[in-house]
Design a protein around this motif. Structure first.
Motif, PDB file in Angstrom:
ATOM      1  N   ARG A 466       0.971  -1.193   0.056  1.00 18.42           N
ATOM      2  CA  ARG A 466      -0.042   0.085   0.121  1.00 18.42           C
ATOM      3  C   ARG A 466       0.847   1.107   0.041  1.00 18.42           C
ATOM      4  NH1 ARG A 466      -2.542   0.389   5.949  1.00 18.42           N
ATOM      5  NH2 ARG A 466      -0.561   0.348   7.139  1.00 18.42           N
ATOM      6  N   ILE A 467       0.374   2.396  -0.578  1.00 15.63           N
ATOM      7  CA  ILE A 467       0.800   3.611  -0.565  1.00 15.63           C
ATOM      8  C   ILE A 467       0.021   4.589   0.073  1.00 15.63           C
ATOM      9  CG2 ILE A 467       1.714   5.366  -2.113  1.00 15.63           C
ATOM     10  CD1 ILE A 467       2.313   3.365  -4.190  1.00 15.63           C
ATOM     11  N   PRO A 468       0.473   5.723   0.843  1.00 10.11           N
ATOM     12  CA  PRO A 468      -0.513   6.507   1.615  1.00 10.11           C
ATOM     13  C   PRO A 468      -1.167   7.335   0.359  1.00 10.11           C
ATOM     14  CG  PRO A 468       1.694   6.564   2.571  1.00 10.11           C
ATOM     15  CD  PRO A 468       1.786   5.898   1.233  1.00 10.11           C
ATOM     16  N   VAL A 469      -2.735   7.757   0.676  1.00  5.36           N
ATOM     17  CA  VAL A 469      -3.447   8.582   0.005  1.00  5.36           C
ATOM     18  C   VAL A 469      -3.781   9.796   0.714  1.00  5.36           C
ATOM     19  CG1 VAL A 469      -5.729   8.533  -0.990  1.00  5.36           C
ATOM     20  CG2 VAL A 469      -4.314   6.255  -0.925  1.00  5.36           C
ATOM     21  N   SER A 470      -3.513  10.866   0.152  1.00  5.90           N
ATOM     22  CA  SER A 470      -3.589  12.093   0.485  1.00  5.90           C
ATOM     23  C   SER A 470      -5.088  12.843   0.388  1.00  5.90           C
ATOM     24  CB  SER A 470      -2.534  13.096   0.149  1.00  5.90           C
ATOM     25  OG  SER A 470      -2.846  14.410   0.869  1.00  5.90           O
ATOM     26  N   GLU A 471      -5.689  13.294   1.616  1.00 10.85           N
ATOM     27  CA  GLU A 471      -6.851  14.018   1.848  1.00 10.85           C
ATOM     28  C   GLU A 471      -6.895  15.619   1.582  1.00 10.85           C
ATOM     29  OE1 GLU A 471      -8.778  12.199   4.983  1.00 10.85           O
ATOM     30  OE2 GLU A 471      -9.121  10.436   4.187  1.00 10.85           O
ATOM     31  N   VAL A 472      -5.569  15.946   1.698  1.00  5.93           N
ATOM     32  CA  VAL A 472      -5.424  17.483   1.798  1.00  5.93           C
ATOM     33  C   VAL A 472      -4.639  18.045   0.368  1.00  5.93           C
ATOM     34  CG1 VAL A 472      -5.914  17.737   4.186  1.00  5.93           C
ATOM     35  CG2 VAL A 472      -3.439  17.520   3.101  1.00  5.93           C
ATOM     36  N   SER A 473      -4.849  18.982  -0.020  1.00  7.53           N
ATOM     37  CA  SER A 473      -3.942  19.516  -1.087  1.00  7.53           C
ATOM     38  C   SER A 473      -2.646  19.887  -0.663  1.00  7.53           C
ATOM     39  CB  SER A 473      -4.760  20.754  -1.811  1.00  7.53           C
ATOM     40  OG  SER A 473      -4.790  21.839  -0.733  1.00  7.53           O
ATOM     41  N   GLN A 474      -2.304  20.172   0.678  1.00  5.23           N
ATOM     42  CA  GLN A 474      -0.880  20.566   0.917  1.00  5.23           C
ATOM     43  C   GLN A 474       0.040  19.315   0.890  1.00  5.23           C
ATOM     44  OE1 GLN A 474      -3.595  21.458   2.351  1.00  5.23           O
ATOM     45  NE2 GLN A 474      -3.709  23.947   2.319  1.00  5.23           N
ATOM     46  N   VAL A 475      -0.690  18.257   0.844  1.00  2.00           N
ATOM     47  CA  VAL A 475       0.222  16.924   0.974  1.00  2.00           C
ATOM     48  C   VAL A 475       0.009  16.269  -0.379  1.00  2.00           C
ATOM     49  CG1 VAL A 475       0.705  14.721   2.130  1.00  2.00           C
ATOM     50  CG2 VAL A 475       0.080  16.786   3.556  1.00  2.00           C
ATOM     51  N   GLU A 476       1.170  15.888  -1.284  1.00  3.36           N
ATOM     52  CA  GLU A 476       0.998  15.022  -2.265  1.00  3.36           C
ATOM     53  C   GLU A 476       1.898  13.874  -2.204  1.00  3.36           C
ATOM     54  OE1 GLU A 476       2.027  15.852  -6.929  1.00  3.36           O
ATOM     55  OE2 GLU A 476       2.494  17.425  -5.554  1.00  3.36           O
ATOM     56  N   GLU A 494      -7.326   3.167  -3.726  1.00  2.38           N
ATOM     57  CA  GLU A 494      -7.188   3.075  -2.134  1.00  2.38           C
ATOM     58  C   GLU A 494      -5.571   3.140  -1.877  1.00  2.38           C
ATOM     59  OE1 GLU A 494      -9.481   1.270  -3.545  1.00  2.38           O
ATOM     60  OE2 GLU A 494     -11.332   2.281  -2.763  1.00  2.38           O
ATOM     61  N   GLY A 495      -4.771   2.943  -2.919  1.00  2.00           N
ATOM     62  CA  GLY A 495      -3.282   3.022  -2.681  1.00  2.00           C
ATOM     63  C   GLY A 495      -2.892   1.870  -2.759  1.00  2.00           C
ATOM     64  N   ILE A 496      -3.358   0.729  -3.135  1.00  2.00           N
ATOM     65  CA  ILE A 496      -2.924  -0.465  -3.007  1.00  2.00           C
ATOM     66  C   ILE A 496      -2.234  -0.807  -4.533  1.00  2.00           C
ATOM     67  CG2 ILE A 496      -3.444  -2.950  -2.842  1.00  2.00           C
ATOM     68  CD1 ILE A 496      -3.920  -1.240  -0.266  1.00  2.00           C
ATOM     69  N   ALA A 497      -0.887  -1.061  -4.502  1.00  2.00           N
ATOM     70  CA  ALA A 497      -0.005  -1.617  -5.762  1.00  2.00           C
ATOM     71  C   ALA A 497      -0.044  -2.912  -5.898  1.00  2.00           C
ATOM     72  CB  ALA A 497       1.060  -0.791  -5.684  1.00  2.00           C
ATOM     73  N   ARG A 498      -0.275  -3.619  -7.026  1.00  2.00           N
ATOM     74  CA  ARG A 498      -0.455  -4.908  -7.023  1.00  2.00           C
ATOM     75  C   ARG A 498       0.599  -5.314  -8.393  1.00  2.00           C
ATOM     76  NH1 ARG A 498      -2.961  -8.008 -10.822  1.00  2.00           N
ATOM     77  NH2 ARG A 498      -3.977  -6.557 -11.722  1.00  2.00           N
ATOM     78  N   TRP A 499       1.513  -6.493  -7.895  1.00  2.00           N
ATOM     79  CA  TRP A 499       2.299  -7.121  -9.037  1.00  2.00           C
ATOM     80  C   TRP A 499       2.067  -8.420  -8.948  1.00  2.00           C
ATOM     81  CZ3 TRP A 499       3.808  -3.721  -4.970  1.00  2.00           C
ATOM     82  CH2 TRP A 499       4.533  -2.803  -5.324  1.00  2.00           C
ATOM     83  N   ASP A 500       1.955  -9.119 -10.267  1.00  2.00           N
ATOM     84  CA  ASP A 500       1.843 -10.665 -10.473  1.00  2.00           C
ATOM     85  C   ASP A 500       3.235 -11.041 -10.726  1.00  2.00           C
ATOM     86  OD1 ASP A 500      -0.748 -10.442 -10.126  1.00  2.00           O
ATOM     87  OD2 ASP A 500      -1.265 -10.071 -12.263  1.00  2.00           O
ATOM     88  N   VAL A 501       3.710 -11.684  -9.733  1.00  2.00           N
ATOM     89  CA  VAL A 501       5.403 -12.033  -9.860  1.00  2.00           C
ATOM     90  C   VAL A 501       5.358 -13.590 -10.139  1.00  2.00           C
ATOM     91  CG1 VAL A 501       7.618 -12.382  -8.747  1.00  2.00           C
ATOM     92  CG2 VAL A 501       5.966 -10.427  -7.962  1.00  2.00           C
ATOM     93  N   THR A 502       6.033 -13.923 -11.429  1.00  2.00           N
ATOM     94  CA  THR A 502       5.983 -15.243 -11.840  1.00  2.00           C
ATOM     95  C   THR A 502       7.415 -15.910 -11.107  1.00  2.00           C
ATOM     96  OG1 THR A 502       4.821 -14.712 -13.889  1.00  2.00           O
ATOM     97  CG2 THR A 502       6.322 -16.859 -13.801  1.00  2.00           C
TER      98      THR A 502
END
Length: 526
Positions: A466-476, A494-502
């Motif tokens: 997961r990666i944080p998701v910002s709710e304010v414009s001052q944080v990117e 929701e900030g969930i990164a997915r990899w399909d690793v073989t």
């Protein structure tokens, strides 16, 4: 309530068996049926026994089959009666179990004594017949002394053996009687057998003509509960899901061959609407410090995809806010022993997709996850699941509330041939002019597959970070795809990164995730 005079009173109560039960979360609605003979005029019928836990105010009765008959009054009559002798259980004392063992041994010895006496009587008759045969043979001049002596010796030997055994049995019976008398006396002084509360139904009816009628009686009773349970069997790209109900009841009577209905209705809960209260909102000017700074904090939220939001600590069945009703396909029997009894409800087979998934931030284990669609035709209530593969039982899981036709997933345990190691690195940089803070975080995931030498084929492991998701414009928050190795196959809202690793047998792969969190100089708490 005024009760009219009765014209007849039955000598013995008419049995009133349980025919249908509707189980709710903490109680049940019980329906009973009996056939009775009614006479012209007013009469009082005694039916039962029934459970003494029946709720009086919920009692209702109706007569069918006799159009001119009507119910005038129905009531429960309870009484304390001596408890009938029953075999002891594990909850009983050692003294009571010893008394039961002595009684059983005494009953067996008495039966053995009766058999020995019958055998001795038979041998006595045989001896008399043999002596009569000897007398008649001697009178006719037919002397067989050798055969007569052999037969007499055999009969006398058998009589002596049985008489010795009879004396031993009678001696043991006398000893048992004395020991049992002492045990019962000690049991009487040490324990007091409580009386049993029994209940019968008094039904006052009025009929114009005599005939046969069917009594249908219903009432509520406590000490009943049910919860859903499942058994999931996966194999061949399919998942067979068996829906069961675990039923407990301790109403004081057994349910034999009843039509069982399971409901999530909460009849004891009040149905009044919530009260409306005033919610006053006020505005105020921000202070100088609040204008200069923006205070942020990192928080975690659970992602809810389907169904109601769970309430921690709330007992009962999660039915999605709507009362659900399930039916048993065949008559069932539930003893009133307070133990859990499994009742099969439905069985469905649906296509299933299996994947190996891993969330290294939460656990270093790679889990086999089976995804399927609810094709049972009814909502799957939240409950425990017994997980079965082709090799047999593998463990227990939990199934969340799933609407009909909705997707669901079950975790079938971790795969021991995989290892995942997670490493994180964080760099912080602050600009001198704008006081802008740049936080760079690097996450490295090392995946390994330790397979047997003869295990062929590659397998795909789905890795989520997961990666944080910002709710304010001052944080990117920005994902640096050029620095990721490889880039994520997908990144949702929701900030969930997915990899399909073989991974081939014995293979190793490293996944690198890099993202930046940029905050302006007004932001504090980062």
């Amino acid at each position: 309530m005024h009760t009219p005079p009765t014209s007849s009173q039955p000598a013995a109560p008419t049995p009133l068996p349980v025919t249908s039960v509707t189980c709710m979360e903490d109680r049940a609605h019980v329906e009973r049926t009996a056939t009775v003979q009614v006479t012209a005029g007013d009469q009082r019928l005694l039916l039962g026994p029934v459970s003494a836990l029946a709720v009086d105010r919920s009692l209702h009765a109706a007569l069918t089959g006799a159009p001119d008959a009507a119910v005038l009054d129905v009531r429960l009559v309870r009484a304390w009666t001596p408890r009938a002798p029953q075999p002891p259980t594990d909850d009983d004392s050692a003294l009571r179990r010893h008394a039961h063992a002595l009684t059983e041994e005494q009953r067996g010895l008495e039966q053995r004594r009766d058999r020995l006496r019958a055998r001795l009587d038979l041998l006595g008759g045989l001896t008399a017949d043999l002596l009569r045969d000897i007398g008649e043979g001697t009178g006719h001049g037919e002397a067989e002394p050798a055969r007569w002596a052999h037969e007499l010796d055999r009969v006398h030997a058998e009589r002596d053996t049985h008489e010795d055994e009879l004396h031993t049995v009678e001696r043991r019976l006398r000893s048992l009687a004395a020991e049992l008398s002492r045990t019962e006396q000690a049991l009487h002084l040490a324990e007091q057998t409580p009386a049993e509360l029994t209940a019968h139904v008094e039904l006052t009816v009025r009929a114009a003509t005599a005939g046969t009628a069917t009594v249908r009686l219903g009432h509520l009773t406590p000490c009943v509960a049910w919860r859903p349970a499942y058994r999931a069997t996966v194999g061949g790209g399919e998942l067979a899901l068996q829906t069961d109900a675990m039923v407990w009841q301790r109403t004081g009577e057994d349910w034999s061959d009843v039509h069982l209905t399971l409901s999530t209705a909460r009849s004891a809960r009040a149905t009044s609407p919530p009260e409306l209260v005033a919610d006053r909102l006020t505005l105020r000017d921000r202070s100088a410090d609040e204008r200069r700074t923006v205070d942020v904090e990192l928080r975690e939220e659970e992602i809810a995809e389907l169904g109601p939001r769970p309430v921690p600590g709330l007992p009962g069945v999660d039915d999605g806010g709507e009362a659900r009703v399930l039916h048993a396909g065949a008559p069932v029997s539930v003893p009133g022993d307070g133990r859990a009894h499994r009742v099969p409800l439905t069985t469905s087979v649906t296509a299933a997709h299996s994947e190996y998934a891993c969330a290294p931030e939460l656990s270093p284990l790679v889990t086999e996850v089976v995804r399927f669609t609810n094709s049972s035709g009814h909502a799957l209530l939240a409950g425990p699941v017994e997980l079965v593969r082709g090799s047999g039982f593998t463990g227990r899981g939990t199934l969340a509330f799933t609407a009909p036709g909705a997707p669901a997933e079950l975790a079938f345990g971790s795969a021991d041939t995989y290892r995942v190691i997670r490493e994180t690195q964080e760099l912080r940089d602050t600009s001198g002019l704008t006081h802008k803070t740049v936080l760079t975080r690097t996450v490295r995931l090392h995946l390994s597959r330790f397979s047997a030498p003869d295990e062929p084929g590659e397998r795909v492991v789905t890795v989520r970070e997961r990666i944080p998701v910002s709710e304010v414009s001052q944080v990117e928050v920005r994902l640096r795809k050029e620095a990721c190795s490889p880039a994520p196959d997908a990144l949702d809202a929701e900030g969930i990164a997915r990899w399909d690793v073989t991974l081939p047998p014995g293979g190793r792969r490293t996944v690198t995730l890099v993202y930046e969190l940029q905050a302006s100089g007004k932001v504090t708490g980062v």
